[in-house]
Scaffold this active site. Structure first.
Site, PDB file in Angstrom:
ATOM      1  N   ASP A 110       0.803  -1.222   0.000  1.00  0.00           N
ATOM      2  CA  ASP A 110       0.000   0.000   0.000  1.00  0.00           C
ATOM      3  C   ASP A 110       0.833   1.267   0.000  1.00  0.00           C
ATOM      4  OD1 ASP A 110      -2.229  -1.451   0.009  1.00  0.00           O
ATOM      5  OD2 ASP A 110      -2.971  -0.777   1.972  1.00  0.00           O
ATOM      6  N   TYR A 140       2.331   1.957  -3.304  1.00  0.00           N
ATOM      7  CA  TYR A 140       1.279   2.354  -4.242  1.00  0.00           C
ATOM      8  C   TYR A 140       0.864   3.801  -3.983  1.00  0.00           C
ATOM      9  CZ  TYR A 140      -3.333   2.477  -6.444  1.00  0.00           C
ATOM     10  OH  TYR A 140      -4.414   2.824  -7.214  1.00  0.00           O
ATOM     11  N   GLU A 169     -23.952  14.890  19.871  1.00  0.00           N
ATOM     12  CA  GLU A 169     -22.503  14.703  19.706  1.00  0.00           C
ATOM     13  C   GLU A 169     -21.837  16.049  19.468  1.00  0.00           C
ATOM     14  OE1 GLU A 169     -23.015  12.249  16.057  1.00  0.00           O
ATOM     15  OE2 GLU A 169     -21.899  13.858  15.070  1.00  0.00           O
ATOM     16  N   LYS A 190     -19.968  19.212  17.925  1.00  0.00           N
ATOM     17  CA  LYS A 190     -19.808  19.790  16.589  1.00  0.00           C
ATOM     18  C   LYS A 190     -18.364  20.268  16.490  1.00  0.00           C
ATOM     19  CE  LYS A 190     -21.941  22.959  13.339  1.00  0.00           C
ATOM     20  NZ  LYS A 190     -20.764  23.586  12.767  1.00  0.00           N
ATOM     21  N   LYS A 208     -25.432  25.834  19.064  1.00  0.00           N
ATOM     22  CA  LYS A 208     -24.138  26.512  19.094  1.00  0.00           C
ATOM     23  C   LYS A 208     -23.814  27.049  20.492  1.00  0.00           C
ATOM     24  CE  LYS A 208     -22.188  27.201  15.553  1.00  0.00           C
ATOM     25  NZ  LYS A 208     -22.381  27.836  14.270  1.00  0.00           N
ATOM     26  N   CYS A 220     -23.223  59.637  -2.005  1.00  0.00           N
ATOM     27  CA  CYS A 220     -22.408  58.440  -2.173  1.00  0.00           C
ATOM     28  C   CYS A 220     -20.963  58.869  -2.414  1.00  0.00           C
ATOM     29  CB  CYS A 220     -22.930  57.631  -3.359  1.00  0.00           C
ATOM     30  SG  CYS A 220     -21.871  56.246  -3.797  1.00  0.00           S
ATOM     31  N   CYS A 243     -27.645  54.760  -2.313  1.00  0.00           N
ATOM     32  CA  CYS A 243     -27.104  55.640  -3.333  1.00  0.00           C
ATOM     33  C   CYS A 243     -28.053  55.599  -4.510  1.00  0.00           C
ATOM     34  CB  CYS A 243     -25.716  55.126  -3.736  1.00  0.00           C
ATOM     35  SG  CYS A 243     -25.204  55.632  -5.381  1.00  0.00           S
ATOM     36  N   CYS A 258     -23.202  54.289 -10.768  1.00  0.00           N
ATOM     37  CA  CYS A 258     -22.337  54.213  -9.585  1.00  0.00           C
ATOM     38  C   CYS A 258     -21.345  53.059  -9.724  1.00  0.00           C
ATOM     39  CB  CYS A 258     -23.180  54.032  -8.324  1.00  0.00           C
ATOM     40  SG  CYS A 258     -22.163  53.822  -6.842  1.00  0.00           S
TER      41      CYS A 258
HETATM   42  S1  IVH Z   1     -23.699  16.276  10.477  1.00  0.00           S
HETATM   43  C1  IVH Z   1     -26.587  16.829   6.773  1.00  0.00           C
HETATM   44  N1  IVH Z   1     -22.199  16.280  12.588  1.00  0.00           N
HETATM   45  O1  IVH Z   1     -20.971  21.376  10.578  1.00  0.00           O
HETATM   46  C2  IVH Z   1     -25.600  17.420   7.711  1.00  0.00           C
HETATM   47  N2  IVH Z   1     -21.814  17.970  10.977  1.00  0.00           N
HETATM   48  O2  IVH Z   1     -22.784  23.504  10.128  1.00  0.00           O
HETATM   49  C3  IVH Z   1     -24.489  16.485   8.005  1.00  0.00           C
HETATM   50  N3  IVH Z   1     -19.968  19.479  11.524  1.00  0.00           N
HETATM   51  O3  IVH Z   1     -21.042  20.951   7.122  1.00  0.00           O
HETATM   52  C4  IVH Z   1     -23.537  17.073   8.947  1.00  0.00           C
HETATM   53  N4  IVH Z   1     -19.413  18.533  13.420  1.00  0.00           N
HETATM   54  O4  IVH Z   1     -18.937  20.265   8.386  1.00  0.00           O
HETATM   55  C5  IVH Z   1     -22.482  16.898  11.440  1.00  0.00           C
HETATM   56  N5  IVH Z   1     -20.920  16.133  14.514  1.00  0.00           N
HETATM   57  C6  IVH Z   1     -21.191  16.727  13.367  1.00  0.00           C
HETATM   58  C7  IVH Z   1     -20.466  17.849  12.921  1.00  0.00           C
HETATM   59  C8  IVH Z   1     -20.817  18.450  11.717  1.00  0.00           C
HETATM   60  C9  IVH Z   1     -19.135  19.499  12.561  1.00  0.00           C
HETATM   61  C10 IVH Z   1     -19.930  20.448  10.428  1.00  0.00           C
HETATM   62  C11 IVH Z   1     -20.082  19.892   9.058  1.00  0.00           C
HETATM   63  C12 IVH Z   1     -21.256  20.613   8.451  1.00  0.00           C
HETATM   64  C13 IVH Z   1     -21.345  21.817   9.308  1.00  0.00           C
HETATM   65  C14 IVH Z   1     -22.734  22.401   9.313  1.00  0.00           C
END
Ligand code: IVH
Length: 703
Positions: A50, A53, A134, A136, A333, A427, A445, A451
């Site tokens: 691998d 390659y 989970e 983000k 968020k 402007c 404007c 413009c």
């Molecule tokens: S699920 C259909 N899970 O957040 C949507 N996204 O704001 C599938 N992201 O484009 C995404 N952690 O890049 C998912 N645990 C998580 C994530 C996650 C980060 C990002 C991902 C997405 C963006 C949207």
């Protein structure tokens, strides 16, 4: 003898190859890799290991990245068409890579769950669907395609439809398995995030600082910068990692739930973003969020929130998508990060619609890992309301990708003599009067077509990422080309090649430009001579028509000809065309007015015709199965449905390619009549439109 030449060639570093040598080496590599593929795939008997390659493939990609003009048609990297200017080939995602809706507080999370309950028609006594929560991750999303257990392609998200081929770079990431164990489907696309741990990031930056190299602002930027290296050997030296959390195309189902699929990913050798927990009620979701936020600093990687996903895939399937995001998931968020700095100046930006926007010029400061030097002040009322003055110390905030904002002034730090801010009434670009209509917050404007600021902004919008996405044609160049009268309207962009060829201009003599960069720019323009309808409409920069609306319009009208004809006819408010327009869900009278106005302005029509002479607009393929019996039909739902909510009925009809309208007209094909239906059912009968019971509809649509 040939073998000797090859071996000698192979030892030359990519940077030192001459074009002729590169050509020869690419030929040899294409042949060799094809032979190894044959051994591997057809004979199940790899001739090399691998690593060897992968080294061949990496070298091939590195040479292609340097000599994009030499890329062969039979290139092993599987590139088709012209090589884009930045050196990465484009990859079309077979299953789009979507984004997530955001929730910024508890109420929005509750609303997310309530919406799901309504959509699925759950009763008060029914439990809510189990949700997986989970982290983000703040990195870069990436799709990894495995065929017959072997990693064959890696692509960035790009605009969700088309990303960049970063295969060679992703192959250098240790936590990305090269192969999947037996039992994995013949085709499976594992999606997730490429990221850098905080520790590795800090160490890498320290090393860079020591060597006098530029440091990265945060792990996300570092990950992005490292993944998008043209030379994979540079990427290989960067401490990138990968978390798997989603999937795209799969030859066969890989599980019934997100949690099950995550376990499968782990068995295949992927790392997962943890902690992830299953929640059976809202309290559990919020508790997990609070817990993750508290432990945030201890996590090895940067996160910007928690993602909640309905775990059961059958339910996900029913819930489907709104615009570009799933209804079955949301990102909760973390609160925005704030910082305090001095506001040095307020400048006025002129937008493409003439709107004057005050912008704060700040003493640069780091907020949430990013250096911020400018922040939007929105409009003059906002400046007055917060009483923001030049010289003030201000609190700024940045949340995710959102433009930084000035939250408030630190009152006791105001310098003596600071004057209230006054919005200019002319402007600065064209000197025209800037007026603010009654009842509106925005001053505009009045220079319109004369413009230059507006014209340049319109062009910038036209070439921007979500529109024509012409790489290399940035703000500065657009302005230069405008000033020299080379590009005054979009169609001019596509004449640039001819003008360069006939000597009207020689871009290669411009500062900072050479043969290669000009060739790349012209190639990037050529690559956009065909454009899907939705992006085309978005690019026109019609007021209030953002990406989502452009998509709605494209899906509804299908072709540019139909769209144009209908929107022109819609100028007559009594016309069918006008009712049809306002009948498109989510298009209100105000957006309709702007659309109609755009197609009534002769200058716009001229610009459009000029552009259409150079660009082919690709019609939008109907969503879902084209051979569905209801594809292309217009359906109206009325009354209470038994087996699904109105939203689900609508979403499913659209997935099958039908158009769902709000009111009955001669153009309606079917009216689906539920319980307690009122005037719409009557109207249908009056007009002789076919009415269906809910059951008949389900039969017809194959639900
Ligand atoms: S699920 C259909 N899970 O957040 C949507 N996204 O704001 C599938 N992201 O484009 C995404 N952690 O890049 C998912 N645990 C998580 C994530 C996650 C980060 C990002 C991902 C997405 C963006 C949207």
């Amino acid at each position: 003898m040939a073998a000797m030449t090859d071996r000698a060639l192979r030892d030359i570093p990519v940077d030192e190859l001459q074009a002729e040598e590169a050509r020869e080496e690419l030929r040899a590599l294409a042949e060799e890799i094809a032979e190894h593929d044959r051994h591997y795939y057809q004979e199940d008997a790899p001739a090399i290991d691998d690593a060897a390659y992968d080294a061949l493939r990496r070298r091939n990609e590195a040479i292609e990245a340097r000599f994009s003009e030499l890329i062969r048609e039979d290139s092993p990297s599987g590139r088709v068409g012209a090589a884009p200017s930045a050196g990465f080939a484009k990859v079309r995602h077979r299953v789009p890579m979507l984004s997530l809706q955001n929730a910024f507080d508890e109420d929005e999370v509750r609303e997310f769950v309530a919406r799901i309950r309504r959509f699925l028609k759950l009763g008060d006594d029914d439990a809510m669907p189990t949700v997986l929560a989970e982290p983000k991750i703040d990195g870069l999303s990436c799709a990894l395609r495995y065929e017959n257990g072997r990693l064959v392609q890696a692509a960035t998200r790009g605009d969700g439809t088309e990303g960049e081929d970063v295969t060679a770079n992703v192959r250098t990431i240790e936590t990305v398995p090269d192969r999947l164990p037996g039992g994995a489907p013949a085709v499976v696309e594992v999606r997730g995030e490429v990221y850098m741990t905080r520790g590795a990031f800090a160490e890498m930056n320290a090393g860079r600082a020591e060597r006098g190299e530029a440091v990265f602002a945060n792990p996300r930027n570092a990950a992005a910068g490292s993944l998008r290296q043209l030379d994979p050997s540079v990427t290989a030296k960067r401490p990138l990692r990968f978390f798997a959390y989603a999937w795209g195309e799969v030859a066969e189902p890989i599980g019934d739930s997100v949690s099950q699929i995550r376990r499968r990913f782990r068995q295949w050798g992927f790392e997962l973003n943890e902690p992830a927990v299953l929640c059976s009620d809202i309290d559990a979701m919020l508790a997990h969020y609070a817990h993750v936020m508290e432990d945030r600093a201890e996590l090895a990687f940067e996160i910007d929130g928690v993602v909640y996903k309905v775990d059961d895939l059958r339910l996900q399937d029913r819930l489907g998508y709104v615009s570009r995001a799933p209804r079955w998931a949301i990102a909760h968020k973390f609160p925005a990060e704030r910082a305090t700095t001095v506001l040095n100046d307020i400048v006025i930006q002129v937008g493409r619609t003439g709107a004057l926007t005050p912008v704060a010029v700040l003493e640069p400061i780091t907020v949430g890992g990013v250096v911020v030097a400018r922040a939007t002040l929105h409009n003059e009322d906002e400046v007055a309301r917060k009483d923001i003055r030049i010289g003030d110390t201000v609190v700024i905030q940045r949340a995710g990708d959102v433009i930084p904002q000035v939250v408030e002034v630190v009152a006791d730090r105001r310098p003596e003599g600071a004057e209230p801010f006054a919005m200019p009434d002319h402007c600065r670009e064209c000197g025209s009067l800037a007026v603010r209509p009654e009842g509106e917050a925005v001053r505009r404007c009045t220079g319109g077509l004369i413009c230059p600021a507006q014209a340049v902004e319109r062009l910038r919008h036209f070439v921007s990422r979500d529109a024509f996405d012409i790489e290399g044609l940035g703000e500065k160049l657009v302005r230069q080309l405008w000033d020299r009268e080379l590009i005054r309207r979009p169609g001019d962009i596509f004449r640039l090649r001819d003008r360069q060829a006939d000597g009207a201009v020689d871009l290669t003599t411009w500062e900072g430009w050479g043969q290669k960069s000009v060739a790349n720019l012209l190639a990037a323009i050529d690559a956009r001579r065909e454009m899907p309808l939705d992006r085309f409409v978005f690019a026109l920069g019609i007021r209030q028509v953002g990406q989502a609306t452009a998509r709605l319009l494209a899906r509804h009208y299908g072709t540019i000809e139909q769209l144009r004809e209908s929107l022109t006819a819609a100028a007559d408010r009594e016309s069918e065309a006008y009712s049809e327009l306002v009948d498109i869900e989510q298009i209100g009278p105000s957006v309709a007015d702007d659309l109609v106005a755009f197609f009534q302005e002769p200058h716009n029509i001229e610009v459009l015709d000029d552009l259409l002479a150079a660009v082919t607009v690709r019609p939008v393929e109907p969503v879902g199965s084209v051979d569905s019996p209801v594809a292309g039909k217009t359906v109206v739902f009325t009354g209470t449905l038994e087996t699904m909510s109105r939203s689900e009925a609508k979403a499913r009809a659209e997935t099958l390619g039908a158009k769902v309208a709000g009111s009955v007209s001669k153009k309606t094909d079917y009216v689906v009549v539920g319980g307690d239906a009122g005037s719409k059912a009557a109207k249908a009968r009056e007009l002789g439109v076919t009415t269906l019971t809910e059951e008949e509809w389900r039969d017809l649509a194959g639900l």
